[in-house]
Scaffold this motif. Structure first.
Motif, PDB file in Angstrom:
ATOM      1  N   ILE A   5      -0.320  -8.634   0.314  1.00  0.00           N
ATOM      2  CA  ILE A   5      -1.662  -7.790   0.375  1.00  0.00           C
ATOM      3  C   ILE A   5      -3.134  -8.346   0.215  1.00  0.00           C
ATOM      4  O   ILE A   5      -2.991  -9.534  -0.491  1.00  0.00           O
ATOM      5  CB  ILE A   5      -1.389  -6.689  -0.754  1.00  0.00           C
ATOM      6  N   ASP A   6      -3.523  -8.044   0.984  1.00  0.00           N
ATOM      7  CA  ASP A   6      -5.158  -8.586   0.959  1.00  0.00           C
ATOM      8  C   ASP A   6      -6.513  -8.064   0.435  1.00  0.00           C
ATOM      9  O   ASP A   6      -5.624  -6.824  -0.120  1.00  0.00           O
ATOM     10  CB  ASP A   6      -5.506  -8.380   2.861  1.00  0.00           C
ATOM     11  N   THR A   7      -6.874  -8.786   0.437  1.00  0.00           N
ATOM     12  CA  THR A   7      -8.218  -8.731  -0.918  1.00  0.00           C
ATOM     13  C   THR A   7      -8.591  -6.771  -0.375  1.00  0.00           C
ATOM     14  O   THR A   7      -8.887  -6.318  -1.596  1.00  0.00           O
ATOM     15  CB  THR A   7      -9.275  -9.617  -0.716  1.00  0.00           C
ATOM     16  N   SER A  24      -3.602   2.559  -0.437  1.00  0.00           N
ATOM     17  CA  SER A  24      -3.642   1.475  -1.366  1.00  0.00           C
ATOM     18  C   SER A  24      -3.139   1.715  -1.941  1.00  0.00           C
ATOM     19  O   SER A  24      -1.916   0.350  -2.701  1.00  0.00           O
ATOM     20  CB  SER A  24      -4.954   0.420  -1.034  1.00  0.00           C
ATOM     21  N   ALA A  25      -3.213   2.510  -3.194  1.00  0.00           N
ATOM     22  CA  ALA A  25      -2.099   3.116  -4.407  1.00  0.00           C
ATOM     23  C   ALA A  25      -0.823   2.609  -4.157  1.00  0.00           C
ATOM     24  O   ALA A  25      -0.005   2.715  -4.734  1.00  0.00           O
ATOM     25  CB  ALA A  25      -3.048   3.995  -5.217  1.00  0.00           C
ATOM     26  N   ASP A  26      -0.426   3.329  -2.741  1.00  0.00           N
ATOM     27  CA  ASP A  26       0.621   3.184  -2.611  1.00  0.00           C
ATOM     28  C   ASP A  26       1.456   2.404  -2.674  1.00  0.00           C
ATOM     29  O   ASP A  26       2.367   2.276  -2.864  1.00  0.00           O
ATOM     30  CB  ASP A  26       0.849   4.722  -1.762  1.00  0.00           C
ATOM     31  N   ILE A 104       1.059  -8.578   7.072  1.00  0.00           N
ATOM     32  CA  ILE A 104      -0.188  -8.963   5.857  1.00  0.00           C
ATOM     33  C   ILE A 104      -0.380  -7.737   6.314  1.00  0.00           C
ATOM     34  O   ILE A 104      -0.681  -6.833   6.596  1.00  0.00           O
ATOM     35  CB  ILE A 104      -1.498  -9.801   6.410  1.00  0.00           C
ATOM     36  N   ILE A 105      -1.131  -6.431   4.624  1.00  0.00           N
ATOM     37  CA  ILE A 105      -1.003  -5.486   4.791  1.00  0.00           C
ATOM     38  C   ILE A 105      -2.623  -5.500   4.481  1.00  0.00           C
ATOM     39  O   ILE A 105      -2.991  -5.779   2.735  1.00  0.00           O
ATOM     40  CB  ILE A 105      -0.779  -4.872   2.968  1.00  0.00           C
ATOM     41  N   VAL A 120      -0.712  -4.637   9.216  1.00  0.00           N
ATOM     42  CA  VAL A 120      -0.483  -3.808   9.400  1.00  0.00           C
ATOM     43  C   VAL A 120      -1.089  -2.806   8.394  1.00  0.00           C
ATOM     44  O   VAL A 120      -1.361  -3.211   7.023  1.00  0.00           O
ATOM     45  CB  VAL A 120       1.106  -3.294   9.738  1.00  0.00           C
ATOM     46  N   ASN A 121      -1.664  -1.641   8.359  1.00  0.00           N
ATOM     47  CA  ASN A 121      -2.529  -0.975   7.383  1.00  0.00           C
ATOM     48  C   ASN A 121      -1.750  -0.302   6.343  1.00  0.00           C
ATOM     49  O   ASN A 121      -0.123   0.031   6.588  1.00  0.00           O
ATOM     50  CB  ASN A 121      -3.594  -0.241   8.584  1.00  0.00           C
TER      51      ASN A 121
END
Length: 131
Positions: A5-7, A24-26, A104-105, A120-121
């Protein structure tokens, strides 16, 4: 499936950014339910710096649900050698490689075009999962 998870995704949640918070919370809820999630070591300092006083509580909770990718000198050298314009993103990519991430999210997909680990978003990452 393993996701680093990216910053930016972490800050979406910590700062409750209206346009990005829900997805993002999901991602963090997925991690909390046992999803294989990690962060780069330097994401901790990035969040601490930007969140100031509220950072410690957020980071304590975060570290209860994600791993920190194992990085050292070798990974720093790898990041410096990656053909990515933004060194911070190269550090994320190198941490993702060290941890064996599949993705990488991040919402910052353009800066990861030359990353050895695809970015990936949050929405698309969650679409790949089978809960």
């Amino acid at each position: 499936m393993k996701g680093l998870i990216d910053t930016d995704v972490l800050l979406d949640v910590a700062l409750r950014r209206p346009a990005f918070f829900a997805e993002s919370a999901d991602v963090l809820r997925w991690a909390e339910k046992g999803g294989q999630a990690a962060i780069a070591w330097h994401s901790i300092s990035n969040c601490a710096y930007l969140l100031k006083d509220s950072g410690r509580d957020f980071l304590k909770l975060l570290l209860s649900i994600v791993e920190v990718a194992p990085v050292a000198t070798k990974e720093a050298h790898r990041a410096l050698a990656l053909p990515m314009a933004d060194l911070e993103d190269a550090l994320q990519a190198s941490a993702a490689m060290a941890w064996g991430a599949d993705f990488i999210i991040s919402r910052n997909l353009a800066d990861y075009k030359k990353s050895p680990i695809p970015a990936v978003n949050p929405k698309n990452f969650l679409g790949h999962l089978k809960y």
